[in-house]
Design an enzyme around this catalytic site. Sequence first.
Site, PDB file in Angstrom:
ATOM      1  N   ASP A  87       0.865  -1.112  -0.087  1.00  0.00           N
ATOM      2  CA  ASP A  87      -0.093  -0.139   0.051  1.00  0.00           C
ATOM      3  C   ASP A  87       0.813   1.137  -0.079  1.00  0.00           C
ATOM      4  OD1 ASP A  87      -2.500   1.473  -0.028  1.00  0.00           O
ATOM      5  OD2 ASP A  87      -2.076   1.569   2.237  1.00  0.00           O
ATOM      6  N   HIS A  88       0.397   2.513  -0.753  1.00  0.00           N
ATOM      7  CA  HIS A  88       0.884   3.575  -0.768  1.00  0.00           C
ATOM      8  C   HIS A  88       2.571   3.558  -1.067  1.00  0.00           C
ATOM      9  CE1 HIS A  88      -2.007   6.456   0.081  1.00  0.00           C
ATOM     10  NE2 HIS A  88      -2.327   5.665   1.333  1.00  0.00           N
ATOM     11  N   ASP A 121       1.561   4.933  -5.456  1.00  0.00           N
ATOM     12  CA  ASP A 121       1.047   6.191  -4.981  1.00  0.00           C
ATOM     13  C   ASP A 121       1.932   7.363  -5.524  1.00  0.00           C
ATOM     14  OD1 ASP A 121      -0.269   8.458  -3.904  1.00  0.00           O
ATOM     15  OD2 ASP A 121       0.341   7.535  -1.884  1.00  0.00           O
ATOM     16  N   HIS A 145      -6.499  10.623   6.159  1.00  0.00           N
ATOM     17  CA  HIS A 145      -5.599   9.758   6.810  1.00  0.00           C
ATOM     18  C   HIS A 145      -5.408   9.876   8.416  1.00  0.00           C
ATOM     19  CE1 HIS A 145      -4.389   8.873   2.742  1.00  0.00           C
ATOM     20  NE2 HIS A 145      -4.340   7.577   3.010  1.00  0.00           N
ATOM     21  N   HIS A 196      -9.532   5.525   1.079  1.00  0.00           N
ATOM     22  CA  HIS A 196      -8.580   5.832   2.040  1.00  0.00           C
ATOM     23  C   HIS A 196      -8.880   6.495   3.365  1.00  0.00           C
ATOM     24  CE1 HIS A 196      -4.822   4.318  -0.113  1.00  0.00           C
ATOM     25  NE2 HIS A 196      -5.806   4.017  -0.983  1.00  0.00           N
ATOM     26  N   GLY A 197      -8.452   6.433   4.511  1.00  0.00           N
ATOM     27  CA  GLY A 197      -8.752   7.201   5.671  1.00  0.00           C
ATOM     28  C   GLY A 197     -10.161   6.733   6.221  1.00  0.00           C
ATOM     29  N   ASN A 251     -10.203   0.833   3.101  1.00  0.00           N
ATOM     30  CA  ASN A 251      -8.863   0.864   3.837  1.00  0.00           C
ATOM     31  C   ASN A 251      -9.105   1.390   5.120  1.00  0.00           C
ATOM     32  OD1 ASN A 251      -8.014   0.130   1.230  1.00  0.00           O
ATOM     33  ND2 ASN A 251      -6.277   1.576   1.298  1.00  0.00           N
ATOM     34  N   VAL A 252      -8.393   0.393   6.145  1.00  0.00           N
ATOM     35  CA  VAL A 252      -8.668   1.063   7.586  1.00  0.00           C
ATOM     36  C   VAL A 252      -7.263   0.498   8.043  1.00  0.00           C
ATOM     37  CG1 VAL A 252      -9.705   0.408   9.932  1.00  0.00           C
ATOM     38  CG2 VAL A 252     -11.136   0.379   7.734  1.00  0.00           C
TER      39      VAL A 252
END
Length: 278
Positions: free
Chosen positions: A84-85, A106, A182, A210-211, A232-233
Amino acid sequence: MTLTTTAELVATGADSGMPVFAFNIVTLEHAEAIAAGATAAGRPCILQLSHNTIAFHGNDPRPITAAALEIARTAAVPLAVHLDHVTDPELALAAADLGVGSVMFDAGALPYDDNVRLTAEVTAAAHDAGLFVEAELGYVGGKPDAPASAHAAGVRTDPDEAAAYVAATGVDALAVAVGSSHAMTSKSASLDRALITRLRDAAQVPLVLHGSSGVPDDELLAAVRAGMTKINVGTALNIAFTGAVRSVLTGTDKVDPRPYLRAARDAMAAEVQRLLEL
């Protein structure tokens, strides 16, 4: 239960209208908690390793990724593992060699043209390696490189631009800015549901929120109905982890880490189960 892929879970979610939760891992206890919570809920999900987590583990993705993959392989429900990211193209393309089936590349902090060019290059190479690729357009609040808050003018994802971006880059899923941030520790985010639907119709690929830790439950469900697929968590698990550790350590001089790590793992598993059962 065998290891599954993000591509399979997201495709099933997009077809059924059910959300696919993706939970961020920081420690081994996070991965164990996610697997335990998913098993208790009887629901599949995704274990995510961010670029920042890999940096935390000495910039070597192999040990923590191998642990996450093994936990996924031995879980009682289907679990996928995802990077991720990731901002480094080399790390993004290393996902295949690590045994991971998907990556979020990202380049969202770059100007639009640079984001398109670099994401298209990475996506083409990633597809050649059999990877599912998520990217980001717009600025989700709460990141250090975000130029403004999630509610500032001009930071949310434009539907026409999203359609052009997906066509130009070939990405398989798109993280969009619709009002979440986020690292929120309170559930006070307000999402633009109408924008989510417009983005879903324009982008024609699964959308990623996200966030999500800062989004109230009813707002989260409304976002899924409006068109979000992957949720996303991260911070919500860290709140549970840290709260449990504080509770165990208050008023004690014990030094064995197992009691507080066990409590932290159990607290995270309970939050995973709660979210999967919404």
